[in-house]
Design a protein around this motif. Sequence first.
Motif, PDB file in Angstrom:
ATOM      1  N   GLU A 114       0.832  -1.197   0.000  1.00 43.77           N
ATOM      2  CA  GLU A 114       0.000   0.000   0.000  1.00 43.77           C
ATOM      3  C   GLU A 114       0.875   1.260   0.000  1.00 43.77           C
ATOM      4  OE1 GLU A 114      -3.061   2.429  -0.328  1.00 43.77           O
ATOM      5  OE2 GLU A 114      -3.205   0.232  -0.414  1.00 43.77           O
ATOM      6  N   GLU A 115       1.989   1.209   0.711  1.00 38.15           N
ATOM      7  CA  GLU A 115       2.917   2.344   0.728  1.00 38.15           C
ATOM      8  C   GLU A 115       3.465   2.624  -0.665  1.00 38.15           C
ATOM      9  OE1 GLU A 115       7.073   3.755   2.943  1.00 38.15           O
ATOM     10  OE2 GLU A 115       6.166   1.808   3.395  1.00 38.15           O
ATOM     11  N   ALA A 116       3.793   1.541  -1.400  1.00 34.17           N
ATOM     12  CA  ALA A 116       4.301   1.702  -2.772  1.00 34.17           C
ATOM     13  C   ALA A 116       3.224   2.290  -3.674  1.00 34.17           C
ATOM     14  CB  ALA A 116       4.777   0.360  -3.310  1.00 34.17           C
ATOM     15  N   ARG A 117       1.969   1.858  -3.488  1.00 36.81           N
ATOM     16  CA  ARG A 117       0.889   2.422  -4.303  1.00 36.81           C
ATOM     17  C   ARG A 117       0.719   3.911  -4.026  1.00 36.81           C
ATOM     18  NH1 ARG A 117      -1.565  -2.763  -3.592  1.00 36.81           N
ATOM     19  NH2 ARG A 117      -2.521  -2.136  -1.625  1.00 36.81           N
ATOM     20  N   ARG A 118       0.781   4.267  -2.747  1.00 34.33           N
ATOM     21  CA  ARG A 118       0.646   5.693  -2.422  1.00 34.33           C
ATOM     22  C   ARG A 118       1.792   6.501  -3.016  1.00 34.33           C
ATOM     23  NH1 ARG A 118      -0.786   3.717   2.836  1.00 34.33           N
ATOM     24  NH2 ARG A 118       1.332   4.198   3.539  1.00 34.33           N
ATOM     25  N   ALA A 119       2.948   5.882  -3.152  1.00 31.70           N
ATOM     26  CA  ALA A 119       4.109   6.587  -3.714  1.00 31.70           C
ATOM     27  C   ALA A 119       4.072   6.659  -5.234  1.00 31.70           C
ATOM     28  CB  ALA A 119       5.394   5.899  -3.266  1.00 31.70           C
ATOM     29  N   GLY A 120       3.070   6.000  -5.858  1.00 31.39           N
ATOM     30  CA  GLY A 120       2.919   6.119  -7.306  1.00 31.39           C
ATOM     31  C   GLY A 120       3.386   4.925  -8.111  1.00 31.39           C
ATOM     32  N   LEU A 121       3.797   3.831  -7.450  1.00 29.70           N
ATOM     33  CA  LEU A 121       4.317   2.687  -8.196  1.00 29.70           C
ATOM     34  C   LEU A 121       3.227   1.852  -8.845  1.00 29.70           C
ATOM     35  CD1 LEU A 121       7.293   1.383  -6.033  1.00 29.70           C
ATOM     36  CD2 LEU A 121       7.342   2.679  -8.152  1.00 29.70           C
TER      37      LEU A 121
END
Length: 272
Positions: A114-121
Motif C-alpha cells: 500500500e505504501e508503494a501504491r501511495r508513492a505512485g508505483l
Amino acid sequence: GELRLRLVRLQKDLPLLSGAELSAARRTLHSGWATLRQWEERMRDDILASAEVICSTLIGAGSESLGGRTFPLVVIDEATQATEPRASIALALARGRVVLVGDPQQLPPTTLSEEARRAGLAVSLFERAIAAGVAPVVLTTQYRMHPLLAAFSSAAFYRGALTNGADPADRLPPPRWPSRRPLLFVDAAGRRGERPAPGGVSVLNHTEARAVADVVARVCGREGGAAPSDVGVVSPYLGQVALLKRLLAKQGREEARQARAGGGGSGGGTGP
C-alpha cells in the motif's frame, strides 16, 4: 559436456580420497570448474553476439548474462502491467528507440504494498508517458474474439472504437452448442463452496470446479464434439487451478476406461 561429467564424478569421489590425492583432486576441480565457466561464458557471448533478437524478462534484462550490452531498439511488451522500476531496467539497455506496448484498460502493475501504491508505483511508465503528453498509437482492430464477444469490450472500455478483423465464420462454437450466441453464463451457486486451499495462500471452490468439469465433459463429449485441445479453462486462483487439474484428469481417466470397456471400436470381443 564431457568435462562437466568428469568434474561431477571427481566431486563425488572426494570423500574416498585423502592426502596428496585429495589435494590434487581439489586443484583439478578448482581449475576445471573455472575452465568450464570460461567456455560457457564464451559460448553465451557468441550466441548473443550473433542473435538478431534477444528476448528477456524485465528483471532478466539486468542480469550478468547480457554482459552490459545495449541495443538500438528496446521493445517492452505488456508495459502497462510493469512497474516503473522494472521497466527502467530495460530502458537502461536502450541506446536508440524504445517502444512500449500495452493496454491501460487491462491489468495494472501488480503492487502489493500500500505504501508503494501511495508513492505512485501502481502507475506504469506507459500511463505516465501518456499523462506527460506522449501521444500513443492506438490499434483499433482486434483479431482474437468473435465480434459478439468483442462488442462488450469495445462499448465498455474503448468508446465503441474497436473494429473486427475476425470473421464470425472462423470463430464458431463447438457442434451442438446450446445457444445461437458464442457466450454462455453458468450459474454455479456463487461462493457457497469456497474455502482456503491447502497451504492457506489461495482459495478453491469445489462447487464451481465440478460445474467447470461438467461443462468440459459436455463440450468435449459426444454431444459437444469439441477436441480437448480446443478447450481452455482459466482461473485466477492457483488453488482452483490445481483442483481443476485433478478433476479433469480423473474425468479423462474414467472416459478412457469406459472407452476400453466398450472395445474402443475394435469389435469388443473377449481375449484369450
